[in-house]
Design a protein around this motif. Structure first.
Motif, PDB file in Angstrom:
ATOM      1  N   LEU A 289      29.766  53.924  29.520  1.00 45.86           N
ATOM      2  CA  LEU A 289      29.809  52.782  30.427  1.00 45.86           C
ATOM      3  C   LEU A 289      31.160  52.090  30.311  1.00 45.86           C
ATOM      4  CD1 LEU A 289      26.305  51.181  29.717  1.00 45.86           C
ATOM      5  CD2 LEU A 289      26.930  52.651  31.634  1.00 45.86           C
ATOM      6  N   LEU A 290      31.558  51.419  31.394  1.00 44.45           N
ATOM      7  CA  LEU A 290      32.732  50.552  31.315  1.00 44.45           C
ATOM      8  C   LEU A 290      32.465  49.461  30.284  1.00 44.45           C
ATOM      9  CD1 LEU A 290      33.399  50.213  35.136  1.00 44.45           C
ATOM     10  CD2 LEU A 290      34.991  51.233  33.508  1.00 44.45           C
ATOM     11  N   ASP A 291      33.424  49.221  29.425  1.00 42.08           N
ATOM     12  CA  ASP A 291      33.236  48.257  28.339  1.00 42.08           C
ATOM     13  C   ASP A 291      34.171  47.071  28.551  1.00 42.08           C
ATOM     14  OD1 ASP A 291      32.651  46.903  26.072  1.00 42.08           O
ATOM     15  OD2 ASP A 291      33.077  48.541  24.685  1.00 42.08           O
ATOM     16  N   ILE A 292      33.589  45.958  28.998  1.00 39.61           N
ATOM     17  CA  ILE A 292      34.357  44.738  29.281  1.00 39.61           C
ATOM     18  C   ILE A 292      33.660  43.567  28.604  1.00 39.61           C
ATOM     19  CG2 ILE A 292      35.323  43.243  31.081  1.00 39.61           C
ATOM     20  CD1 ILE A 292      35.004  45.561  33.042  1.00 39.61           C
ATOM     21  N   GLN A 293      34.418  42.749  27.895  1.00 39.88           N
ATOM     22  CA  GLN A 293      33.863  41.550  27.262  1.00 39.88           C
ATOM     23  C   GLN A 293      34.649  40.324  27.730  1.00 39.88           C
ATOM     24  OE1 GLN A 293      35.452  43.782  24.732  1.00 39.88           O
ATOM     25  NE2 GLN A 293      33.776  45.225  25.084  1.00 39.88           N
ATOM     26  N   TRP A 294      33.926  39.210  27.811  1.00 40.92           N
ATOM     27  CA  TRP A 294      34.616  37.953  28.143  1.00 40.92           C
ATOM     28  C   TRP A 294      34.084  36.811  27.281  1.00 40.92           C
ATOM     29  CZ3 TRP A 294      31.548  40.735  31.465  1.00 40.92           C
ATOM     30  CH2 TRP A 294      30.377  40.156  31.941  1.00 40.92           C
ATOM     31  N   GLU A 295      34.026  37.116  25.988  1.00 39.06           N
ATOM     32  CA  GLU A 295      33.623  36.079  25.046  1.00 39.06           C
ATOM     33  C   GLU A 295      34.722  35.024  24.930  1.00 39.06           C
ATOM     34  OE1 GLU A 295      32.637  37.833  21.371  1.00 39.06           O
ATOM     35  OE2 GLU A 295      30.998  39.066  22.173  1.00 39.06           O
ATOM     36  N   ASN A 296      34.314  33.778  24.744  1.00 37.12           N
ATOM     37  CA  ASN A 296      35.262  32.660  24.629  1.00 37.12           C
ATOM     38  C   ASN A 296      36.164  32.545  25.852  1.00 37.12           C
ATOM     39  OD1 ASN A 296      34.286  32.050  22.001  1.00 37.12           O
ATOM     40  ND2 ASN A 296      35.610  33.666  21.156  1.00 37.12           N
ATOM     41  N   ASP A 297      35.640  33.018  26.997  1.00 38.31           N
ATOM     42  CA  ASP A 297      36.342  32.881  28.281  1.00 38.31           C
ATOM     43  C   ASP A 297      37.641  33.671  28.360  1.00 38.31           C
ATOM     44  OD1 ASP A 297      34.428  31.458  29.527  1.00 38.31           O
ATOM     45  OD2 ASP A 297      35.454  29.524  29.462  1.00 38.31           O
ATOM     46  N   HIS A 298      37.836  34.646  27.501  1.00 46.01           N
ATOM     47  CA  HIS A 298      38.992  35.534  27.602  1.00 46.01           C
ATOM     48  C   HIS A 298      38.490  36.956  27.798  1.00 46.01           C
ATOM     49  CE1 HIS A 298      42.229  32.670  26.573  1.00 46.01           C
ATOM     50  NE2 HIS A 298      41.254  32.042  25.930  1.00 46.01           N
ATOM     51  N   VAL A 299      39.092  37.664  28.748  1.00 49.50           N
ATOM     52  CA  VAL A 299      38.546  38.944  29.191  1.00 49.50           C
ATOM     53  C   VAL A 299      39.319  40.098  28.557  1.00 49.50           C
ATOM     54  CG1 VAL A 299      37.834  40.293  31.198  1.00 49.50           C
ATOM     55  CG2 VAL A 299      38.061  37.813  31.395  1.00 49.50           C
ATOM     56  N   TYR A 300      38.539  41.053  27.994  1.00 56.09           N
ATOM     57  CA  TYR A 300      39.114  42.251  27.385  1.00 56.09           C
ATOM     58  C   TYR A 300      38.369  43.471  27.920  1.00 56.09           C
ATOM     59  CZ  TYR A 300      41.172  39.019  23.988  1.00 56.09           C
ATOM     60  OH  TYR A 300      41.874  38.001  23.400  1.00 56.09           O
ATOM     61  N   ILE A 301      39.076  44.597  28.029  1.00 56.43           N
ATOM     62  CA  ILE A 301      38.451  45.850  28.424  1.00 56.43           C
ATOM     63  C   ILE A 301      38.857  46.918  27.411  1.00 56.43           C
ATOM     64  CG2 ILE A 301      40.338  46.344  30.054  1.00 56.43           C
ATOM     65  CD1 ILE A 301      38.248  47.848  31.756  1.00 56.43           C
ATOM     66  N   THR A 302      37.868  47.632  26.889  1.00 54.78           N
ATOM     67  CA  THR A 302      38.146  48.672  25.886  1.00 54.78           C
ATOM     68  C   THR A 302      37.792  50.069  26.383  1.00 54.78           C
ATOM     69  OG1 THR A 302      35.973  48.266  24.892  1.00 54.78           O
ATOM     70  CG2 THR A 302      37.858  47.081  23.955  1.00 54.78           C
ATOM     71  N   GLU A 303      37.045  50.187  27.486  1.00 50.41           N
ATOM     72  CA  GLU A 303      36.749  51.500  28.070  1.00 50.41           C
ATOM     73  C   GLU A 303      36.868  51.385  29.580  1.00 50.41           C
ATOM     74  OE1 GLU A 303      36.657  54.861  28.920  1.00 50.41           O
ATOM     75  OE2 GLU A 303      36.017  54.797  26.803  1.00 50.41           O
TER      76      GLU A 303
END
Length: 668
Positions: free
Chosen positions: A398-412
């Motif tokens: 799956l596409l791996d995207i996080q936006w914890e603490n209102d900052h967006v990161y993508i790892t996959e």
């Protein structure tokens, strides 16, 4: 396109991108289409529609066959999308090239090519080709295409589909229906022209978009191939300017100072002066003269007189048409509704993934602002993305995207780390815009010694990246943005650079008077080849826009700018600045006139069943409204408030009475 279909298309895209050997229909139905299709026939229809949609987004699907089997055997057919053939090539731009490109992308004023230019720039930024570049203050040219007809013709050219429209023939002055294969579109002599094959005459013809009397109908089932190597600019260069003519006009004494500047007086009677005005284009002059209503009457030539009366009659007839209900959406005020919102969402998501790959850790609001959407809309996009992936469905697929603490990161990113290649409209928007900048004597934000080389180098880079998608660029020849008032342009440019005030004598068309002002110049901007400069006006204690062609004198007053104001934050600059004293007016616009809602920054709009539009617009000078209605000759009318509608109607009736004409009488 529903949200579920958007997800399905995204999953289908990921599946076909991440397979080397291809996937069969059986695998696709079991994985991507599970629960969506009731039977094989329904699955087949859905899959064929989805293939067409993916192609429209820029992805070509390869069909692979097992040796020894025919393509009519579905068990032997596999599908995939090549990782490189559909992707935007790498483009690296210098800061100067980035500035020039951003100026070119901002040229198009809210037309279809304007949206395409925005998407093209976002693709380049998503790929890391150049960092976010602020559009500099200073010189900001832009081009206003010819309303809805422009968008319809561009769409037909892209789809290679014939069009049909009503047209006022210049040779006979009669309205005729034309069926045309649109080969190209461009601007000459201040007008937009279509060039193509007139099927009724089986010959190449030129058509002025301003002479189209009906909306353009795209004939979806009637396709054509344009001539090989067609070049709209070369074709339009063959046009010759209309011959010079002379108009005799009766003008109210002491009025219409702008018109008087351009003419010479003859003897007049009954409190009126007779002016002689040289002109070339009767339709263009008729639009202006119609706006003056009862304050001017055309004596001759007959063709110009008829053109003015036709506009006045069109406006009066539309005003007399049965009323329509004034109902706007119950939500907060919105601008003109856009179509294809789900398609827009998928287009945005395909730009969003590579953008996040190259811009890790941005604040979620910063990402939303970059794409011009709300925080909620961005989170909705991200929620769809994190549920999308490969057919196997494992967590690592799956596409791996996080936006914890209102900052967006993508790892996959699953091979969505590069934007899809330019569409034809995107390539045309940028390449045509760059060509138009070549006429400009100064490029904002670029040192004069480097402006020409930056323009040339970025054009070469973009043409290489566009490849075959650049075809449509040869079919669009943009308007010149070179200022006719070169001396005033240079004076304002120098004052902007040096931070000095200017003193000017200025003719206000609405007030029909000349005044003297001391101003702090803030930026130059254009609408086609009409140039304006935004300035802080000390006599009015506020921001004002001044047309260069209405400046009677302009010179430095010896003082530095006061820094009491900065350029308006809108990019590009707006022609109108809202005020609490504005009149809020509800207009009904025909489909041909629907673009006026954008031109005048409508606060609310509502679509009408006939393709027209309701628009709520602010007008700073209600006295100007009758001129506005007359000028647009039957494409706009006032619905509310009633007193302004009555004033407009009286204006039209008084203007028509001069010619002994009524709403339906022929032009005399």
């Amino acid at each position: 396109m529903s949200a579920s279909r958007t997800e399905r298309l995204l999953n289908l895209l990921l599946a076909l991108l991440n397979t080397k050997v291809g996937l069969s229909r059986a695998v696709l139905r079991e994985t991507v289409y599970r629960g969506s299709a009731e039977n094989d026939a329904a699955f087949g229809r859905m899959f064929e529609r989805d293939k067409v949609d993916l192609k429209q987004f820029g992805f070509d699907i390869e069909t692979l066959m097992d040796t020894g089997f025919g393509e009519d055997d579905p068990a032997s057919t596999r599908y995939r999308i090549g990782k490189d053939s559909n992707r935007l090539p790498e483009v690296s731009l210098t800061p100067a090239e980035g500035t020039v490109l951003l100026l070119a992308s901002q040229l198009w004023e809210r037309a279809a090519l304007g949206n395409a230019a925005v998407n093209a720039v976002r693709k380049l930024q998503a790929a890391g080709g150049f960092a976010d570049t602020e559009l500099p203050s200073g010189v900001q040219p832009r081009v206003k295409p010819a309303g809805q007809a422009f968008d319809d013709v561009v769409a037909a050219m892209h789809g290679r589909q014939a069009i049909r429209f009503g047209y006022l023939a210049g040779s006979t002055n009669r309205e005729e229906t034309r069926e045309v294969e649109p080969w190209g579109l461009g601007s000459r002599f201040g007008q937009w022209y279509l060039v193509g094959l007139d099927r009724g005459r089986t010959a190449k013809r030129f058509f002025r978009l301003s002479r189209m009397t009906t909306a353009v109908t795209v004939m979806a089932t009637s396709r054509f191939d344009p001539p090989a190597g067609f070049d709209a600019r070369a074709e339009l260069n063959s046009l010759t300017e209309l011959p010079l003519q002379e108009a005799h006009l009766d003008v109210d004494a002491g009025r219409l100072l702008d018109l008087r500047k351009r003419g010479s007086a003859m003897s007049g009677t009954n409190g009126r002066d007779t002016l002689r005005i040289a002109f070339r284009d009767p339709e263009k002059l008729a639009e202006e003269l119609a706006s003056y209503g009862p304050h001017v009457m055309v004596r001759e030539p007959a063709g110009l007189r008829a053109a003015v009366v036709r506009r006045l009659q069109g406006a009066a007839a539309f005003d007399a048409a049965p009323p329509v209900a004034v109902e706007f959406p119950a939500s907060a005020p919105v601008v003109r509704a856009r179509k294809r919102t789900s398609e827009d969402q998928l287009t945005r998501m395909l730009q969003l993934v590579p953008f996040l790959v190259h811009h890790q850790g941005l604040h979620i609001q910063e990402v939303a602002d970059h794409f011009g959407i709300t925080r909620k809309a961005l989170i909705d996009d991200l929620k769809i993305l994190i549920c999308s992936g490969l057919p196997e469905g494992y967590p690592d697929d799956l596409l791996d995207i996080q936006w914890e603490n209102d900052h967006v990161y993508i790892t996959e990113h699953l091979d969505l780390n590069r934007p899809v290649r330019f569409s034809e409209e995107e390539a045309a928007a940028l390449l045509t815009g760059l060509a138009m900048l070549g006429d400009l004597p100064a490029l904002a934000g670029v040192e004069e010694d480097h402006a020409g080389s930056a323009l040339e180098s970025v054009t070469l880079k973009l043409a290489g990246a566009a490849g075959e998608a650049g075809r449509l660029a040869g079919a669009v020849a943009g308007a010149s943005v070179e200022p006719e008032q070169s001396e005033a342009f240079a004076t304002v440019t120098k004052a902007l650079r040096d931070g000095r005030q200017l003193r000017l004598r200025y003719l206000s068309l609405q007030r029909d008077e000349v005044s003297e002002r001391d101003v702090d110049p803030l930026r130059l901007f254009s609408m086609d080849n009409t140039w304006y400069f935004e300035a802080y006006c000390h006599s009015k204690s506020g921001l004002r826009n001044f047309r260069l062609d209405r400046v009677e004198s302009l010179e430095p007053n010896g003082r530095p700018v006061s820094r009491k104001a900065v350029p308006d934050a809108d990019v590009p600059a707006r022609l109108f600045t809202p005020s609490d004293d504005d009149a809020l007016v509800v207009l009904q616009l025909t489909r041909q006139g629907a673009g006026l809602a954008d031109d005048y920054y409508a606060e609310r709009t509502a679509q009408l069943p006939d393709g027209g539009l309701l628009a709520e617009v602010r007008f700073g000078s209600p006295e100007w409204l009758p001129m506005f209605i007359a000028q647009h000759g039957g494409t706009a009318r006032i619905l509310d408030p009633g007193p302004l509608r009555e004033a407009s109607r009286a204006w039209l009736e008084s203007a028509l009475a001069q010619y002994g004409a009524t709403t339906s009488s022929p032009a005399g």
